[in-house]
Design an enzyme around this catalytic site. Structure first.
Site, short mmCIF file in Angstrom:
data_model
loop_
_atom_site.label_atom_id
_atom_site.label_comp_id
_atom_site.label_asym_id
_atom_site.label_seq_id
_atom_site.Cartn_x
_atom_site.Cartn_y
_atom_site.Cartn_z
N HIS A 263 4.56 12.60 -0.70
CA HIS A 263 3.91 12.76 -2.00
C HIS A 263 4.59 11.96 -3.10
O HIS A 263 3.97 11.59 -4.09
CB HIS A 263 3.91 14.24 -2.38
CG HIS A 263 3.21 14.53 -3.68
ND1 HIS A 263 3.89 14.75 -4.85
CD2 HIS A 263 1.91 14.60 -4.00
CE1 HIS A 263 3.02 14.96 -5.84
NE2 HIS A 263 1.82 14.88 -5.35
N CYS A 264 5.88 11.66 -2.92
CA CYS A 264 6.66 11.14 -4.05
C CYS A 264 6.72 9.62 -4.17
O CYS A 264 6.22 9.06 -5.14
CB CYS A 264 8.08 11.71 -3.99
SG CYS A 264 8.16 13.50 -4.21
N ILE A 265 7.36 8.97 -3.21
CA ILE A 265 7.68 7.54 -3.38
C ILE A 265 6.43 6.67 -3.51
O ILE A 265 6.39 5.77 -4.36
CB ILE A 265 8.60 7.06 -2.24
CG1 ILE A 265 9.91 7.84 -2.29
CG2 ILE A 265 8.90 5.56 -2.40
CD1 ILE A 265 10.85 7.54 -1.14
#
Length: 425
Positions: A263-265
């Site tokens: 979900h983040c990078i």
């Protein structure tokens, strides 16, 4: 704070919210989870965890002692002293932030909030969201900050599957709309987290998380580009990284791969990229790194095609086995997994693709409809090429090597092997 009297709500019981809720409940805080996903609620009713970082035993424990409960209705938070919001923040297309989950959730919170309660947004978002988007929502319900509620931002830092750094061992950054909001958030999180780090504002806290993930995005993009360059120059990028890592200062190793998931990078830095453009600033590093990483599944497919061609085999009609389809090692999570893009790229080239993943029994996503095969000597012999896409610990790599015709290793699993069957990214 009196833990026996404190009541909090956690909105969104995903990979961030559920571990957070369970950690507070384990400390004796009464926690009400708000979740609209019926499948997650069914799991909780059955007392079965659906998150790697929360064991079923832990879930059963806090359900049994009455410290944790879950519901789909926001009215459940009406007597809560604090509300932590942990909802998704995806992208619309590639570059446009979608904070609709935040706005919808906070609108529901505003309608049921207890007077004087603390509201903390944990969902990663662009700088200014807390002040520019969330405050106006509460004002629209005639709620005044500092009188009716207090608002703070504290970025989630969960690393799914990382047993070394569970939620209570990861320092927590907090930044409120005013000092009292910050102080309230510090007191709350100190119940469960070893180190809480206050910053001057919600805007600063929002930017902290984006810096962390932008740092990773740019460095991964750099090493991916160097891997492609080194292949052209017939230099072993893995050897270069290993040797460079012996420098005791001024260097941090990053590793190439078939792409980046989770979900983040892949997403967070693009929130910062979008916000910067609103100020007339074009972040070339963020866009370039994102574009390089997004290309890696296609690049891996091209390298596989090249490796097959060197053995006189055309990619069209070739049987290719993908090992590992989750975005991360030893985690049951398909979010933005580069393996999915790799499968699609290979299928577009005409390859007959199958997969094996001990965590994912079937794949029905993005036009793919496959079941995980059984890894046996006979089945492996039917594949022209085996691709290590995600290097799960549960896989017998020696068995793979002994029974495969060609292995394309994107994760450097076979770093010590000189076997001619193996080609590394």
């Amino acid at each position: 704070m009196n833990m026996n009297k404190l009541k909090i709500a956690v909105v969104g019981l995903g990979y961030v919210g559920l571990p957070l809720a369970i950690e507070f409940a384990k400390k004796g805080v009464s926690v009400k989870g708000i979740e609209i996903d019926p499948d997650r609620l069914r799991h909780i009713r059955r007392k079965v965890s659906y998150i790697n970082d929360v064991s079923t035993r832990q879930l059963k424990g806090v359900l049994a002692n009455g410290k944790f409960s879950a519901a789909s209705e926001f009215c459940a938070l009406k007597d809560c002293d604090a509300v932590l919001v942990c909802v998704p923040t995806p992208l619309k297309g590639k570059y446009l932030p979608d904070i609709s989950f935040i706005k919808n959730s906070l609108s529901s919170v505003a309608q049921h909030i207890k007077k004087g309660a603390l509201v903390v947004l944990e969902s990663t978002t662009y700088p200014g969201t807390t002040e520019e988007e969330i405050l106006p929502i509460f004002k629209s319900y005639n709620l005044k900050h500092g009188r009716d509620f207090y608002l703070c931002f504290s970025p989630e830092r969960i690393d799914p599957g990382n047993a070394k750094f569970p939620v209570n061992k990861i320092p927590k950054v907090v930044g409120g709309i005013n000092k009292k909001a910050t102080d309230m958030a510090v007191s709350l999180y100190e119940i469960i987290i070893d180190k809480v780090v206050p910053v001057s504002s919600a805007r600063a806290a929002e930017t902290v998380k984006l810096l962390e993930n932008t740092f990773r995005l740019i460095n991964i993009g750099l090493i991916d580009e160097l891997a492609m360059m080194c292949h052209k120059m017939k230099i072993d990028i893995w050897e270069v990284i290993k040797a460079a890592s012996t420098k005791p200062f001024g260097f941090m190793p990053f590793y190439p791969g078939p792409g980046v998931g989770g979900h983040c990078i892949p997403k967070d830095p693009l929130y910062l990229y979008w916000k910067a453009k609103r100020f007339g600033f074009h972040s070339r590093f963020i866009k370039l790194a994102s574009d390089v990483i997004s290309y890696m599944p296609e690049y891996a497919a091209a390298r596989i095609t090249e490796a097959l061609s060197a053995k006189g085999v055309r990619i069209r009609g070739a049987r290719v086995l993908i090992i590992g389809v989750t975005y991360k090692k030893d985690v049951k999570d398909l979010r933005k997994s580069p393996s999915i893009d790799l499968i699609n790229s290979l299928q577009k080239r005409g390859a007959k693709v199958a997969y094996f993943d001990p965590f994912i029994p079937y794949l029905k996503i993005n036009g793919i409809n496959l079941k995980s095969i059984i890894l046996e000597r006979e089945s492996l012999g039917k594949f022209t090429c085996v691709v290590i896409a995600t290097d799960h610990s549960k896989i017998n790599y020696k068995f793979l090597l002994n029974n495969s015709k060609l292995i394309f290793d994107t994760r450097n699993v076979y770093k010590d092997s000189s076997n001619i069957k193996v080609e590394r990214l």
